[in-house]
Design a protein around this motif. Structure first.
Motif, mmCIF file in Angstrom:
data_model
loop_
_atom_site.group_PDB
_atom_site.id
_atom_site.type_symbol
_atom_site.label_atom_id
_atom_site.label_comp_id
_atom_site.label_asym_id
_atom_site.label_seq_id
_atom_site.Cartn_x
_atom_site.Cartn_y
_atom_site.Cartn_z
ATOM 1 N N LEU A 11 -12.283 5.600 0.622
ATOM 2 C CA LEU A 11 -13.237 4.524 0.908
ATOM 3 C C LEU A 11 -14.323 4.981 1.863
ATOM 4 O O LEU A 11 -15.506 4.695 1.663
ATOM 5 C CB LEU A 11 -12.513 3.305 1.493
ATOM 6 C CG LEU A 11 -11.448 2.640 0.621
ATOM 7 C CD1 LEU A 11 -10.867 1.435 1.355
ATOM 8 C CD2 LEU A 11 -12.026 2.210 -0.725
ATOM 9 N N GLU A 14 -3.384 -8.347 -0.047
ATOM 10 C CA GLU A 14 -4.622 -8.070 -0.769
ATOM 11 C C GLU A 14 -4.543 -8.633 -2.190
ATOM 12 O O GLU A 14 -3.474 -8.949 -2.707
ATOM 13 C CB GLU A 14 -4.892 -6.570 -0.786
ATOM 14 C CG GLU A 14 -5.164 -6.016 0.615
ATOM 15 C CD GLU A 14 -5.884 -4.688 0.588
ATOM 16 O OE1 GLU A 14 -6.944 -4.594 -0.057
ATOM 17 O OE2 GLU A 14 -5.365 -3.747 1.209
ATOM 18 N N VAL A 57 -12.486 2.304 -7.257
ATOM 19 C CA VAL A 57 -11.325 2.399 -6.378
ATOM 20 C C VAL A 57 -10.109 2.750 -7.231
ATOM 21 O O VAL A 57 -9.778 2.032 -8.185
ATOM 22 C CB VAL A 57 -11.098 1.083 -5.621
ATOM 23 C CG1 VAL A 57 -9.856 1.172 -4.750
ATOM 24 C CG2 VAL A 57 -12.327 0.737 -4.775
ATOM 25 N N ARG A 86 -11.792 -0.575 5.981
ATOM 26 C CA ARG A 86 -10.358 -0.359 5.744
ATOM 27 C C ARG A 86 -9.955 -0.702 4.315
ATOM 28 O O ARG A 86 -9.133 -0.029 3.726
ATOM 29 C CB ARG A 86 -9.516 -1.169 6.726
ATOM 30 C CG ARG A 86 -8.037 -0.886 6.549
ATOM 31 C CD ARG A 86 -7.192 -1.170 7.726
ATOM 32 N NE ARG A 86 -5.899 -0.543 7.555
ATOM 33 C CZ ARG A 86 -5.608 0.691 7.911
ATOM 34 N NH1 ARG A 86 -6.533 1.433 8.492
ATOM 35 N NH2 ARG A 86 -4.431 1.211 7.694
ATOM 36 N N THR A 87 -10.532 -1.771 3.779
ATOM 37 C CA THR A 87 -10.122 -2.240 2.461
ATOM 38 C C THR A 87 -11.259 -2.076 1.459
ATOM 39 O O THR A 87 -12.413 -1.825 1.817
ATOM 40 C CB THR A 87 -9.721 -3.721 2.517
ATOM 41 O OG1 THR A 87 -10.905 -4.508 2.752
ATOM 42 C CG2 THR A 87 -8.717 -3.985 3.629
ATOM 43 N N SER A 88 -10.920 -2.282 0.183
ATOM 44 C CA SER A 88 -11.955 -2.208 -0.846
ATOM 45 C C SER A 88 -12.979 -3.319 -0.656
ATOM 46 O O SER A 88 -14.163 -3.146 -0.979
ATOM 47 C CB SER A 88 -11.313 -2.292 -2.233
ATOM 48 O OG SER A 88 -10.629 -3.528 -2.398
ATOM 49 N N TYR A 123 -4.189 0.876 -3.470
ATOM 50 C CA TYR A 123 -5.202 1.796 -3.962
ATOM 51 C C TYR A 123 -5.431 2.900 -2.937
ATOM 52 O O TYR A 123 -4.944 2.853 -1.813
ATOM 53 C CB TYR A 123 -6.506 1.062 -4.269
ATOM 54 C CG TYR A 123 -6.946 0.157 -3.153
ATOM 55 C CD1 TYR A 123 -6.540 -1.179 -3.111
ATOM 56 C CD2 TYR A 123 -7.736 0.636 -2.115
ATOM 57 C CE1 TYR A 123 -6.919 -2.011 -2.068
ATOM 58 C CE2 TYR A 123 -8.123 -0.183 -1.077
ATOM 59 C CZ TYR A 123 -7.714 -1.508 -1.058
ATOM 60 O OH TYR A 123 -8.087 -2.325 -0.015
ATOM 61 N N ASP A 124 -6.208 3.878 -3.340
ATOM 62 C CA ASP A 124 -6.446 5.069 -2.522
ATOM 63 C C ASP A 124 -7.439 4.742 -1.403
ATOM 64 O O ASP A 124 -8.653 4.720 -1.630
ATOM 65 C CB ASP A 124 -6.995 6.174 -3.435
ATOM 66 C CG ASP A 124 -7.091 7.509 -2.725
ATOM 67 O OD1 ASP A 124 -6.695 7.578 -1.545
ATOM 68 O OD2 ASP A 124 -7.565 8.473 -3.344
ATOM 69 N N ARG A 125 -6.917 4.502 -0.202
ATOM 70 C CA ARG A 125 -7.798 4.124 0.911
ATOM 71 C C ARG A 125 -8.629 5.286 1.465
ATOM 72 O O ARG A 125 -9.774 5.076 1.863
ATOM 73 C CB ARG A 125 -6.970 3.528 2.063
ATOM 74 C CG ARG A 125 -6.388 2.181 1.784
ATOM 75 C CD ARG A 125 -5.789 1.605 3.084
ATOM 76 N NE ARG A 125 -4.875 0.537 2.792
ATOM 77 C CZ ARG A 125 -5.225 -0.722 2.570
ATOM 78 N NH1 ARG A 125 -6.507 -1.042 2.611
ATOM 79 N NH2 ARG A 125 -4.328 -1.643 2.309
ATOM 80 N N SER A 140 0.843 -1.195 0.000
ATOM 81 C CA SER A 140 0.000 0.000 0.000
ATOM 82 C C SER A 140 0.882 1.252 0.000
ATOM 83 O O SER A 140 1.993 1.227 -0.537
ATOM 84 C CB SER A 140 -0.946 -0.020 1.195
ATOM 85 O OG SER A 140 -1.935 0.989 1.077
ATOM 86 N N TRP A 165 -2.316 8.513 6.246
ATOM 87 C CA TRP A 165 -1.921 8.230 4.874
ATOM 88 C C TRP A 165 -0.697 9.016 4.431
ATOM 89 O O TRP A 165 0.266 8.470 3.907
ATOM 90 C CB TRP A 165 -3.118 8.547 3.967
ATOM 91 C CG TRP A 165 -2.969 8.149 2.560
ATOM 92 C CD1 TRP A 165 -2.694 8.956 1.501
ATOM 93 C CD2 TRP A 165 -3.104 6.823 2.039
ATOM 94 N NE1 TRP A 165 -2.654 8.229 0.349
ATOM 95 C CE2 TRP A 165 -2.898 6.914 0.640
ATOM 96 C CE3 TRP A 165 -3.371 5.586 2.599
ATOM 97 C CZ2 TRP A 165 -2.959 5.805 -0.193
ATOM 98 C CZ3 TRP A 165 -3.437 4.475 1.770
ATOM 99 C CH2 TRP A 165 -3.230 4.598 0.407
ATOM 100 N N ARG A 167 -4.490 -3.199 10.922
ATOM 101 C CA ARG A 167 -5.822 -3.692 10.563
ATOM 102 C C ARG A 167 -6.805 -3.220 11.615
ATOM 103 O O ARG A 167 -6.410 -2.859 12.734
ATOM 104 C CB ARG A 167 -5.829 -5.220 10.478
ATOM 105 C CG ARG A 167 -5.562 -5.917 11.794
ATOM 106 C CD ARG A 167 -5.540 -7.439 11.630
ATOM 107 N NE ARG A 167 -5.334 -8.127 12.895
ATOM 108 C CZ ARG A 167 -4.156 -8.324 13.471
ATOM 109 N NH1 ARG A 167 -3.053 -7.856 12.901
ATOM 110 N NH2 ARG A 167 -4.059 -8.957 14.615
#
Length: 410
Positions: A48, A38, A61, A129-131, A43-45, A13, A298, A113
């Motif tokens: 989200l 993943e 995403v 948190r994730t896609s 990707y751009d978290r 990430s 980030w 996480r």
């Protein structure tokens, strides 16, 4: 020592990708391999829990790097690979499937996480948190009009605001009297609380969720209020936003110094030879604060990852001393935060008023400025960031803001 031939980056990430780019920028010509647990490249978290959750169309995403970028930089990415163990004597990372990945230099960027909530029936409730989390939450939200968010921290507030913008009924449980007041101060925390309530979020402060029963479409939360009185709350969908934990279990018994993260010096170097760390997983020495810090944001991950990559490539020990920063969007308002507010800091309104669309608040004590938080004020933020970056004194910060010590109450 010359350049390492083989650099392995565990984590694909923001920090891991930035480290890889930093390596190339610094002149590293050897092999760079990135492993990510993943199924897709980084990707751009931050989007989200903001635009991609509040929007009703199909979410797109955004990848952090294009396939062409990986090809141009000769970065070898392996997706769906989780690190299971570090063997520093053999300089090998063992994946959960048993595959081994040798290295000359290792960068740990496995991040954090979300902590989870589990129902009485054993269901782990969704987090953001994730896609994949986004897809689960969007499906749950589409099937329910009444949504409950447990945790009024950074993510919980963003999720609550985004869902309210979608027209959902949202109840937000928070343990503290004011959301995030230990970070952004009671004045701004009060404004954010009031903004949520004004937009229809049922924000229940000083509540403690003690259990959750039922299933999707028919949950029942049990909670106590600040008087210790027990209550129940029905909800079709429950989302947890109760903090994070670092992904360091795979490093246990490796000899690496761990303390709620991977301990590093200011340059990102750990106690093991040729092992570095960056991003959310790092617990690093910050020269500005003269102590170890954890920063789970980030921008920090991106900037620290690059510095670590440059250090490895150039054989340097340049300290990462950037002031921590994060931003957030809630109900069309953008907030920025630089630095680290301390307990006991005094706060001074430096720009605007709390009733304005834009304002900026400074925090400091002991003759030092420690942090600023603003709503808007993009044009003046750079000056305050410079003050924080150079460790400016409180009087200098007041002078920058055009405030007399008498007005500041000093």
């Amino acid at each position: 020592m010359g350049q390492p031939k083989n650099v392995l980056v565990v984590g694909g990430s923001a920090a891991g990708l930035a480290a890889a780019d930093g390596l190339r920028e610094g002149g590293h010509e050897g092999l760079i391999t990135l492993l990510t647990a993943e199924k897709q490249a980084g990707y751009d978290r931050p989007t989200l829990s903001k635009a991609l959750l509040s929007g009703t169309g199909e979410p797109e995403v955004r990848a952090l790097r294009s396939p062409q970028h990986f090809a141009d930089k000769d970065l070898r990415l392996r997706t769906g690979v989780s690190a299971a163990r570090l063997d520093p004597e053999r300089r090998v990372v063992v994946a959960d499937g048993g595959e081994e990945f040798p290295y000359d230099v290792l960068v740990i960027a496995t991040g954090v996480r979300n902590r989870t909530l589990t129902t009485d029936e054993g269901e782990v409730l969704p987090t953001m948190r994730t896609s994949e989390d986004l897809a689960v939450i969007r499906d749950r939200v589409a099937a329910s009009e009444a949504i409950t968010v447990v945790g009024a921290g950074f993510i919980g507030l963003e999720v609550a605001a985004s869902l309210r913008e979608r027209g959902k009924e949202v109840t937000l449980f928070g343990a503290h009297p004011l959301p995030m007041d230990h970070i952004i101060g009671p004045e701004v925390a009060g404004i954010i609380r009031d903004e949520h309530r004004r937009h229809g979020v049922d924000l229940r402060a000083e509540t403690f969720v003690t259990g959750i029963g039922g299933e999707a479409g028919g949950y029942v939360l049990r909670y106590t209020d600040r008087e210790g009185i027990e209550h129940t709350h029905p909800s079709g969908c429950v989302i947890a936003g109760i903090g994070v934990t670092p992904n360091i279990e795979w490093l246990e018994d490796s000899g690496l110094c761990l303390d709620g993260g991977v301990v590093t010096d200011a340059a990102g170097r750990t106690n093991l030879p040729e092992v570095w760390a960056a991003g959310d997983v790092a617990y690093y020495f910050h020269p500005l604060y003269d102590e170890l810090v954890r920063v789970h944001h980030w921008t920090n991950a991106v900037e620290q990852g690059r510095v670590v990559g440059l250090n490895i490539a150039r054989g340097t020990d340049t300290a990462f001393r950037t002031v921590p920063y994060f931003w957030t969007d809630m109900f069309g308002r953008k907030y920025h935060y630089y630095g680290r507010r301390r307990g006991g800091d005094e706060s001074v309104l430096a720009v605007g008023s709390y009733a304005d669309d834009e304002f900026l608040v400074m925090f400091g004590a002991g003759g030092k400025i420690h942090a600023v938080v603003s709503r808007g004020c993009g044009r003046v933020l750079r000056g305050y960031r410079k003050l924080l970056q150079c460790g400016a004194g409180w009087d200098e910060a007041l002078a920058h803001a055009g405030i007399t010590t008498a007005r500041a109450g000093a």
